[in-house]
Design a protein around this motif. Structure first.
Motif, PDB file in Angstrom:
ATOM      1  N   SER A  41       0.843  -1.201   0.000  1.00 51.16           N
ATOM      2  CA  SER A  41       0.000   0.000   0.000  1.00 51.16           C
ATOM      3  C   SER A  41       0.872   1.243   0.000  1.00 51.16           C
ATOM      4  O   SER A  41       1.991   1.228   0.497  1.00 51.16           O
ATOM      5  CB  SER A  41      -0.872   0.023   1.269  1.00 51.16           C
ATOM      6  N   TYR A  42       0.362   2.306  -0.581  1.00 51.99           N
ATOM      7  CA  TYR A  42       1.097   3.561  -0.482  1.00 51.99           C
ATOM      8  C   TYR A  42       0.141   4.738  -0.538  1.00 51.99           C
ATOM      9  O   TYR A  42      -1.004   4.631  -0.990  1.00 51.99           O
ATOM     10  CB  TYR A  42       2.165   3.673  -1.569  1.00 51.99           C
ATOM     11  N   ASP A  43       0.646   5.850  -0.053  1.00 52.04           N
ATOM     12  CA  ASP A  43      -0.157   7.062   0.025  1.00 52.04           C
ATOM     13  C   ASP A  43      -0.028   7.833  -1.276  1.00 52.04           C
ATOM     14  O   ASP A  43       1.052   8.043  -1.779  1.00 52.04           O
ATOM     15  CB  ASP A  43       0.352   7.928   1.185  1.00 52.04           C
ATOM     16  N   VAL A  55      -5.077   6.423   0.227  1.00 50.18           N
ATOM     17  CA  VAL A  55      -4.173   5.277   0.273  1.00 50.18           C
ATOM     18  C   VAL A  55      -4.594   4.252  -0.773  1.00 50.18           C
ATOM     19  O   VAL A  55      -5.762   3.856  -0.833  1.00 50.18           O
ATOM     20  CB  VAL A  55      -4.194   4.626   1.674  1.00 50.18           C
ATOM     21  N   LYS A  95      -4.497   0.619  -1.693  1.00 48.85           N
ATOM     22  CA  LYS A  95      -4.250  -0.593  -0.913  1.00 48.85           C
ATOM     23  C   LYS A  95      -3.517  -1.646  -1.737  1.00 48.85           C
ATOM     24  O   LYS A  95      -3.810  -1.842  -2.908  1.00 48.85           O
ATOM     25  CB  LYS A  95      -5.579  -1.178  -0.433  1.00 48.85           C
TER      26      LYS A  95
END
Lengths: 278, 248
Positions: free
Chosen positions: A195-197, A202, A204
Motif C-alpha cells: 500500500s502507499y499514500d 491510500v 491498498k
C-alpha cells in the motif's frame, strides 16, 4: 541430467530451427504480423483502464503504465505455459519417427514466446519514454536482464512440467486454463504489492489484505513487482517499500531455480515414454 | 567387419491401458486396481546387419515390425536387450510428418533436415541438390499446403537420401510416387547399397521386397520365423499365409 543437457546442446540447431518455424508460421498470411501479439495486451490494457479508472475510479495514478509493465510479462508467462501444454501432443508424428531430445518441443515454444516478449518490451519502452515521458533510472534498469532471465527460467521449468504432465492427462490442458485465470487475478497485475499514500488517499496493496500470503506462494507477485520497480521507479508510480528488491529477487530466484530443476527432472524422467502414450 | 545394426535378445513390452485411461479422475479411481495389461511385442530377437546389406522385415500386422524400427531409431527404449544402429541413422519420415503446411518448401527443407540431425550449414550445402532430386525447382517457394502428396514425399525422400546415411530405416513409404520417381528412388537406393549403407525396411509388398532386399527377416508374434535369402523366406511366408489364412 548432465547427459541430457549435453544432448540438448548437440541439438541446439534443431531448437533454433523450431523457434524460427514457430515465429514464421504464426504470422504467415496475416497482414499485421507481429503486431497482433501486441494488439491483444493493448486492447486488454485499454479495457481495464476504462473499467478501473473511468468507471470505478480506482487505482494508482498513471494506471496505464502501471498495468502495461505488468501485462507484458504476464502475457509471456501465460502464452508460454499454454503453448507448452500442447507442445508434445501436436508433434506426435515426428515424435514417433525420429529421435531428438524431446525437450526441444516445449523449449522452442518458450523461446518463440520469449522473443515476442522482448519485441513487445521495446514497444513498451518507446511508449513510456515518448508518450508518458518516464525518465528511467539506469541503475534500476540494470536489474532488468536479471529479472527477464529469472522469469525465463521459471517459465521453462513450469512449461517442461506442464508439457510432460499433459502427455499423461488430458485434464492438464484444462487445469492450466483454470489455473492461469486464477493467477491472472492473484499476481499484482491490477493492484500493488505494498500500500502507499497517493496525495491523501491510500492505494491498498496485496500485503495489507487477508491474502498477504499469496505473495509468498505465487512467484508472479515478486516478478511483477520487480518489473515495476525496475522500470517505473522514477515515474510517480511508487510501489511502496523501496529497498525490498533484494528480498523479492531472492524469493523469485528460489522459485525459478526450483521450478527449472524440478520441471526438467520430471520431463527427463518420463520423456522416453512419450511415443508410446501419444 | 563391424555390423551396422546389432540387435541382441531384444524384448519390448507395451502397457495397454484400458479405455478411460488418460484422465485424472480415472487415475484416481483406479489407483488400487491393476490398470494395465502387458503386451510383449518383441520377444527375444537377435540379428545383425552388415554394411551394404538391404534387409526387408515382413510379417502380418501387429508383429512388431514398426516397433523394431522405432527401437533402432532410438524413438523407443528396449524393455530388455539391445538394439544399436551405428553411424548416421536416417529415418524416412511419414508423408508430411515434420513438415509445416504454412511454410514454404525451402523453409520445410531446413526444418526437416534439422529434425533428421543435419546442421543448418549442411542443409545449406545440400539444398540445391535436394531440390533438383525432388524436381521441385518451380515450387520450392510455395507453401507446402499447395503441394500434392507426391511432391511432399519427393521432398522428404530427397532430404533423407542426402543425409548420407550409414543406416537407413524405412517404414512402408517406398510405394508412393509415380513410376518415374520410383525408378529414381530405386537407383538412389542402389547407390546407397553400393556405398555401404545398411538399409532396413518394412514392407507388405512382396514384389518390392524381392526386387530390393538382399535378405529378408520374417517376424511372427514377436519372434523371428525366418531369416535368409529373399525368395526362400518370402515363399515360406506366403506359404504360411495361404495355409493359415493369416500368416500368423
Amino acid at each position: 541430467m548432465l547427459n541430457d543437457l549435453r544432448e540438448l546442446v548437440r541439438y541446439r540447431e534443431l531448437l533454433i530451427t523450431l523457434v524460427a518455424r514457430d515465429l514464421k508460421a504464426r504470422y504467415k498470411r496475416s497482414v499485421l504480423g507481429f503486431f497482433w501479439s501486441l494488439l491483444n495486451p493493448l486492447v486488454q490494457i485499454a479495457t481495464l483502464t476504462v473499467v478501473f479508472k473511468m468507471i470505478m475510479r480506482y487505482g494508482p495514478a498513471n494506471f496505464g503504465p502501471f498495468l502495461f509493465v505488468a501485462f507484458l510479462p504476464w502475457t509471456f508467462f501465460q502464452l508460454a505455459v499454454m503453448d507448452a501444454s500442447t507442445a508434445v501432443p501436436s508433434n506426435v508424428r515426428i515424435l514417433k519417427r525420429v529421435y531428438f531430445p524431446r525437450e526441444v518441443l516445449p523449449l522452442a515454444n518458450i523461446g518463440a514466446n520469449l522473443i515476442h516478449f522482448l519485441m513487445a518490451m521495446v514497444v513498451l519502452f518507446a511508449y513510456l519514454a515518448f508518450w508518458v515521458g518516464v525518465s528511467f533510472s539506469w541503475q534500476q534498469l540494470l536489474f532488468l536482464p536479471l529479472i527477464v532471465l529469472l522469469q525465463t527460467l521459471l517459465v521453462t521449468g513450469l512449461g517442461l512440467a506442464v508439457s510432460c504432465a499433459s502427455v499423461y492427462y488430458r485434464d492438464v490442458h484444462y487445469l492450466v486454463t483454470v489455473g492461469l485465470s486464477l493467477l491472472y487475478w492473484a499476481s499484482c497485475i491490477f493492484y500493488p504489492l505494498y500500500s502507499y499514500d497517493q496525495g491523501g488517499t491510500v492505494v491498498k496493496g496485496l500485503s495489507d489484505s487477508p491474502f498477504w500470503f499469496v505473495a509468498w506462494i505465487n512467484p508472479l507477485v515478486p516478478l511483477v513487482t520487480l518489473y515495476r520497480q525496475a522500470i517505473l521507479t522514477n515515474a510517480a508510480v511508487p510501489d511502496g517499500g523501496m529497498g525490498v528488491e533484494g528480498q523479492l529477487l531472492a524469493r523469485l530466484a528460489v522459485f525459478a531455480v526450483a521450478m527449472l530443476v524440478g520441471g526438467y527432472a520430471l520431463f527427463n524422467w518420463r520423456k522416453w515414454e512419450f511415443p508410446e502414450l501419444t | 567387419m563391424i555390423p551396422s545394426i546389432e540387435v541382441a535378445d531384444l524384448w519390448k513390452r507395451f502397457r495397454l491401458y484400458h479405455e478411460n485411461y488418460g484422465t485424472l479422475k480415472s487415475a484416481l479411481l483406479q489407483l488400487w486396481r491393476n490398470r494395465s495389461e502387458d503386451l510383449w511385442v518383441l520377444q527375444g530377437i537377435s540379428f545383425q546387419v552388415f554394411p551394404g546389406e538391404t534387409v526387408a522385415v515382413i510379417g502380418p500386422n501387429g508383429t512388431g515390425k514398426s516397433t523394431l524400427l522405432g527401437l533402432l531409431g532410438r524413438v523407443l527404449r528396449p524393455t530388455r536387450g539391445t538394439a544399436v544402429a551405428r553411424g548416421r541413422v536416417s529415418t524416412l519420415l511419414d508423408l508430411g510428418a515434420g513438415f509445416h503446411p504454412d511454410l514454404t518448401g525451402t523453409e520445410n527443407l531446413y526444418l526437416n533436415g534439422c529434425i533428421l540431425g543435419m546442421s543448418r550449414r549442411e542443409v545449406d550445402r545440400k539444398r540445391e541438390s535436394i531440390i533438383a532430386f525432388a524436381e521441385l525447382e518451380k515450387f520450392i517457394d510455395v507453401p507446402l499446403r499447395n503441394y500434392s502428396s507426391g511432391m511432399a514425399m519427393r521432398l522428404g525422400f530427397g532430404i533423407a537420401i542426402h543425409y548420407e546415411p550409414q543406416v537407413m530405416l524405412v517404414d512402408e513409404v517406398l510405394t508412393v510416387g509415380d513410376d518415374h520417381f520410383q525408378a529414381k528412388c530405386y537407383r538412389q537406393i542402389e547407390a546407397l547399397q553400393r556405398g555401404g549403407c545398411a538399409i532396413l525396411f518394412v514392407s507388405h509388398d512382396m514384389a518390392v521386397v524381392r526386387r530390393v532386399a538382399t535378405r529378408v527377416i520374417w517376424l511372427r508374434d514377436g519372434r523371428i520365423a525366418g531369416d535368409g535369402h529373399p525368395d526362400q523366406v518370402v515363399d515360406a511366408y506366403l506359404g504360411a499365409v495361404a495355409a493359415v489364412g493369416g500368416g500368423g
